[in-house]
Design a protein around this motif. Structure first.
Motif, PDB file in Angstrom:
ATOM      1  N   UNK A 138      39.849  37.142  52.681  1.00 28.17           N
ATOM      2  CA  UNK A 138      40.489  37.129  51.354  1.00 28.17           C
ATOM      3  C   UNK A 138      39.929  38.263  50.490  1.00 28.17           C
ATOM      4  N   UNK A 139      38.635  38.436  50.497  1.00 26.29           N
ATOM      5  CA  UNK A 139      38.014  39.498  49.698  1.00 26.29           C
ATOM      6  C   UNK A 139      38.508  40.878  50.124  1.00 26.29           C
ATOM      7  N   UNK A 140      38.607  41.086  51.439  1.00 23.47           N
ATOM      8  CA  UNK A 140      39.102  42.370  51.956  1.00 23.47           C
ATOM      9  C   UNK A 140      40.527  42.637  51.471  1.00 23.47           C
ATOM     10  N   UNK A 194      48.310  39.054  43.821  1.00 25.21           N
ATOM     11  CA  UNK A 194      48.210  37.593  43.837  1.00 25.21           C
ATOM     12  C   UNK A 194      49.589  36.992  44.077  1.00 25.21           C
ATOM     13  N   UNK A 195      49.898  36.645  45.333  1.00 23.61           N
ATOM     14  CA  UNK A 195      51.232  36.120  45.642  1.00 23.61           C
ATOM     15  C   UNK A 195      51.382  34.658  45.245  1.00 23.61           C
ATOM     16  N   UNK A 196      52.612  34.296  44.898  1.00 24.40           N
ATOM     17  CA  UNK A 196      52.945  32.892  44.640  1.00 24.40           C
ATOM     18  C   UNK A 196      53.538  32.246  45.881  1.00 24.40           C
ATOM     19  N   UNK A 197      54.334  33.013  46.622  1.00 22.40           N
ATOM     20  CA  UNK A 197      54.994  32.522  47.828  1.00 22.40           C
ATOM     21  C   UNK A 197      54.385  33.147  49.069  1.00 22.40           C
ATOM     22  N   UNK A 198      54.189  32.344  50.099  1.00 21.99           N
ATOM     23  CA  UNK A 198      53.877  32.831  51.425  1.00 21.99           C
ATOM     24  C   UNK A 198      55.051  32.543  52.335  1.00 21.99           C
ATOM     25  N   UNK A 208      47.175  30.755  57.069  1.00 20.14           N
ATOM     26  CA  UNK A 208      47.584  29.807  56.024  1.00 20.14           C
ATOM     27  C   UNK A 208      46.421  29.565  55.070  1.00 20.14           C
ATOM     28  N   UNK A 209      45.220  29.419  55.607  1.00 18.42           N
ATOM     29  CA  UNK A 209      44.032  29.275  54.762  1.00 18.42           C
ATOM     30  C   UNK A 209      43.872  30.493  53.856  1.00 18.42           C
ATOM     31  N   UNK A 250      44.044  30.938  49.533  1.00 16.36           N
ATOM     32  CA  UNK A 250      42.981  31.512  48.719  1.00 16.36           C
ATOM     33  C   UNK A 250      43.389  32.824  48.060  1.00 16.36           C
ATOM     34  N   UNK A 251      44.471  33.422  48.525  1.00 14.44           N
ATOM     35  CA  UNK A 251      45.022  34.595  47.843  1.00 14.44           C
ATOM     36  C   UNK A 251      45.815  34.201  46.596  1.00 14.44           C
ATOM     37  N   UNK A 252      46.196  32.911  46.505  1.00 13.27           N
ATOM     38  CA  UNK A 252      46.939  32.442  45.347  1.00 13.27           C
ATOM     39  C   UNK A 252      48.260  31.783  45.660  1.00 13.27           C
TER      40      UNK A 252
END
Length: 283
Positions: free
Chosen positions: A22-24, A32-36, A108-109, A113-115
């Motif tokens: 996530x940090x990378x 910061x995405x809302x949808x995956x 998915x994890x 954590x990306x948002x």
């Protein structure tokens, strides 16, 4: 080191890997995405509908698996659809490729954590419902897990979610209702159904197709189920859609090939793309 300490160290290492990834990604994208969106077999060109800001190939992302399946491109795509921020997976990971379930569901994890708050999963599947035909678009209303390993097996980390996950609504009823409303408005014919997950990579035998039907499912495939379980573990609102690429009967099973499945998925892709795009814009 006793067994408990070993298990605790294993889950701690996994959490640290998720955070490292996530940090990378955040450093690379500041996004910061809302949808995956997990783009399944033959549906990778949905990214043409995204105003792309960043593309990260899987092989460049720390701790990320790499897709080995033909038809899966292997990149995270970041951008916008209208005013909605989206991250799309061009290609997913499967248990049959040799990955364990924690690797299969690792993205998915990371997306959580990306948002990401809402997850859309797509796939190609074999139909056993007598009302289905090749090319049908099925909105998933439930799932059956017959994969040989569970993605939540092992020590639970409360930072990810609760130990015992309520799976009474794996797919969001609100998202399903909105998708059906949009499909009607767009004159896109959709069915609904229950998806059953098997390991693969072989296509099912006729007896296995009969088993799937007896168990109450409408279609069967080799993905999606573990991703949805982990999404619900992390409290992501989830929507699933499948393209029927073959029918499990004597006539179709004799000739079905990987290439034919890909071709069937690609024929329905424009309609699936349109529906997913409108769902993201309007939900």
């Amino acid at each position: 080191m006793n067994e408990g300490d070993k298990f605790d160290k294993t889950i701690t290492n996994y959490v640290e890997k998720v955070q490292q990834t996530v940090n990378y990604i955040k450093e690379k994208t500041s996004f910061t995405p809302e949808y995956g969106v997990i783009l399944g077999f033959g549906l990778g060109s949905f990214t043409d509908d995204i105003k792309i800001e960043h593309i990260l190939p899987y092989h460049e992302i720390p701790n990320f698996p790499v897709s080995t399946v033909q038809g899966h491109k292997g990149a995270l795509v970041f951008g916008t659809i209208g005013d909605k921020k989206v991250v799309a997976m061009q290609g997913r990971f499967h248990f049959y490729e040799g990955y364990d379930m924690k690797e299969v569901t690792f993205p998915v994890r990371v997306m959580k954590y990306l948002g990401v708050e809402k997850l859309i999963v797509s796939n190609a599947s074999g139909g056993v419902n007598v009302n289905y035909k090749v090319g049908d678009i099925v909105i998933l209303k439930d799932q059956i897990n017959l994969l040989p390993e569970h993605p939540l097996r092992g020590v639970n980390d409360e930072r990810f979610g609760t130990r015992f996950v309520n799976m009474s609504e794996p797919f969001s009823k609100n998202m399903i209702a909105k998708a059906k409303e949009l499909a009607s408005r767009l004159s896109i014919e959709v069915k609904d159904g229950i998806y059953l997950g098997l390991q693969g990579p072989t296509f099912e035998t006729l007896s296995e197709y009969r088993m799937v039907k007896i168990l109450g499912a409408d279609c069967v495939g080799m993905s999606t189920v573990p991703e949805v379980i982990v999404a619900r573990h992390m409290n992501l609102e989830t929507f699933g859609i499948s393209v029927i690429t073959d029918i499990g009967n004597e006539e179709s099973i004799e000739s079905i090939t990987h290439a034919e499945v890909l071709e069937a998925a690609q024929k329905s892709e424009p309609l699936v793309r349109k529906l997913i795009k409108e769902l993201i814009l309007n939900y």
